[in-house]
Enzyme design. Structure first.
Site, PDB file in Angstrom:
ATOM      1  N   HIS A  83       1.022  -1.124   0.110  1.00  0.00           N
ATOM      2  CA  HIS A  83       0.320   0.309   0.202  1.00  0.00           C
ATOM      3  C   HIS A  83       1.033   1.535  -0.284  1.00  0.00           C
ATOM      4  O   HIS A  83       0.285   2.336  -0.725  1.00  0.00           O
ATOM      5  CB  HIS A  83      -0.746  -0.198   1.351  1.00  0.00           C
ATOM      6  CG  HIS A  83      -1.702   1.171   1.142  1.00  0.00           C
ATOM      7  ND1 HIS A  83      -3.425   1.500   0.704  1.00  0.00           N
ATOM      8  CD2 HIS A  83      -1.489   2.592   2.120  1.00  0.00           C
ATOM      9  CE1 HIS A  83      -3.752   2.699   1.188  1.00  0.00           C
ATOM     10  NE2 HIS A  83      -2.303   3.107   2.367  1.00  0.00           N
ATOM     11  N   GLU A  84       2.152   1.321   0.206  1.00  0.00           N
ATOM     12  CA  GLU A  84       3.201   2.372   0.948  1.00  0.00           C
ATOM     13  C   GLU A  84       3.795   2.258  -0.254  1.00  0.00           C
ATOM     14  O   GLU A  84       4.017   3.623  -0.986  1.00  0.00           O
ATOM     15  CB  GLU A  84       3.769   2.590   2.037  1.00  0.00           C
ATOM     16  CG  GLU A  84       2.832   2.109   3.597  1.00  0.00           C
ATOM     17  CD  GLU A  84       2.100   3.529   3.688  1.00  0.00           C
ATOM     18  OE1 GLU A  84       2.510   4.876   3.380  1.00  0.00           O
ATOM     19  OE2 GLU A  84       0.992   3.243   4.277  1.00  0.00           O
ATOM     20  N   HIS A  87       1.445   4.506  -2.722  1.00  0.00           N
ATOM     21  CA  HIS A  87       1.635   5.968  -2.944  1.00  0.00           C
ATOM     22  C   HIS A  87       2.597   6.437  -3.026  1.00  0.00           C
ATOM     23  O   HIS A  87       2.081   7.735  -3.924  1.00  0.00           O
ATOM     24  CB  HIS A  87       1.497   6.361  -0.975  1.00  0.00           C
ATOM     25  CG  HIS A  87       0.188   6.250  -0.572  1.00  0.00           C
ATOM     26  ND1 HIS A  87      -0.751   6.915  -0.832  1.00  0.00           N
ATOM     27  CD2 HIS A  87       0.084   6.097   0.782  1.00  0.00           C
ATOM     28  CE1 HIS A  87      -1.750   6.794   0.017  1.00  0.00           C
ATOM     29  NE2 HIS A  87      -1.400   6.456   1.110  1.00  0.00           N
ATOM     30  N   GLU A 142      -6.112   7.318  -0.912  1.00  0.00           N
ATOM     31  CA  GLU A 142      -6.525   5.688   0.094  1.00  0.00           C
ATOM     32  C   GLU A 142      -6.484   4.618  -0.877  1.00  0.00           C
ATOM     33  O   GLU A 142      -5.641   3.225  -0.784  1.00  0.00           O
ATOM     34  CB  GLU A 142      -6.851   6.098   1.042  1.00  0.00           C
ATOM     35  CG  GLU A 142      -5.818   7.066   1.472  1.00  0.00           C
ATOM     36  CD  GLU A 142      -5.310   6.509   2.489  1.00  0.00           C
ATOM     37  OE1 GLU A 142      -4.253   5.773   2.467  1.00  0.00           O
ATOM     38  OE2 GLU A 142      -4.321   7.824   3.435  1.00  0.00           O
TER      39      GLU A 142
END
Length: 219
Positions: A83-84, A87, A142
């Site tokens: 997930h990071e 980003h 997100e």
């Protein structure tokens, strides 16, 4: 450049797990093959702190907090860090760092239009690093990072249900009492973790990858 300055500052001001530390060994075992991921050159370190968090910066630095590692399985950690990375790939971290820089340098958007980066004092770098950590991504950002994480798990043949159980654990933490108040505050700006877990479940069911994990609890 600004991301590297911020990460250098945070590395200097946080206890970092050494090369033979069990936290480092575990992280390296999980992510050794993802140092070059989707065109990004990544470097990983563990901060031995009580906060439950992880972040990635536009320069490819990924920092995982030991307390997060304490409550997450390997599959869940892969999902969170995926997930990071999402980003970074989607340039959300670049946008967040630019905003943090403007705050720290006390500049407005107009005066930064030249793209010339002013030299910051150490205290300004510290302010920028903290502003970056406190920054919240939009709901759309997100959700896009969640999609990236799921695809990262799926394409590498990891257990995608780890993304579901990770969000379930985050939901349990955000519902906690005073001990979790700092965590709760941190996640106030995030989309609801239970809803994000359900979105992962639907994707996994559609792809035939869903296996019911049973009741998810914190260790």
């Amino acid at each position: 450049k600004l991301s590297k300055e911020s990460v250098d500052y945070m590395d200097k001001n946080n206890p970092i797990a050494g090369p033979k530390d069990p936290y480092t060994l575990r992280l390296n075992k999980l992510f050794a093959k993802h140092k070059s991921q989707d065109g990004l050159n990544l470097n990983y370190k563990v901060y031995k702190v009580s906060d439950i968090n992880a972040f990635a910066c536009a320069d490819g630095s990924v920092r995982v907090f030991s307390s997060l590692m304490d409550i997450m399985t390997d599959d869940e950690l892969l999902a969170v860090i995926g997930h990071e990375i999402g980003h970074v790939k989607n340039e959300d971290t670049k946008d967040a760092m630019k905003s943090a820089y403007l705050k720290a340098a006390a500049m407005d958007a107009a005066s930064s239009a030249s793209n010339a980066v002013a030299t910051l004092s150490e205290s300004q770098v510290g302010k920028m690093a903290n502003a970056f950590l406190d920054a919240s991504h939009s709901k759309k950002q997100e959700n896009q990072a969640d999609d990236y994480s799921y695809d990262f798990m799926k394409s590498n043949n990891y257990n995608v249900v780890g993304a579901y159980t990770a969000f379930k654990k985050l939901a349990l933490l955000s519902e906690g009492g005073s001990a979790q108040s700092k965590f709760q505050k941190m996640f106030n700006s995030h989309p609801d973790s239970n809803k994000r877990a359900e979105a992962i479940k639907k994707k996994a069911q559609k792809d035939g990858l869903w296996k019911d994990p049973g009741i998810v609890s914190l260790p």
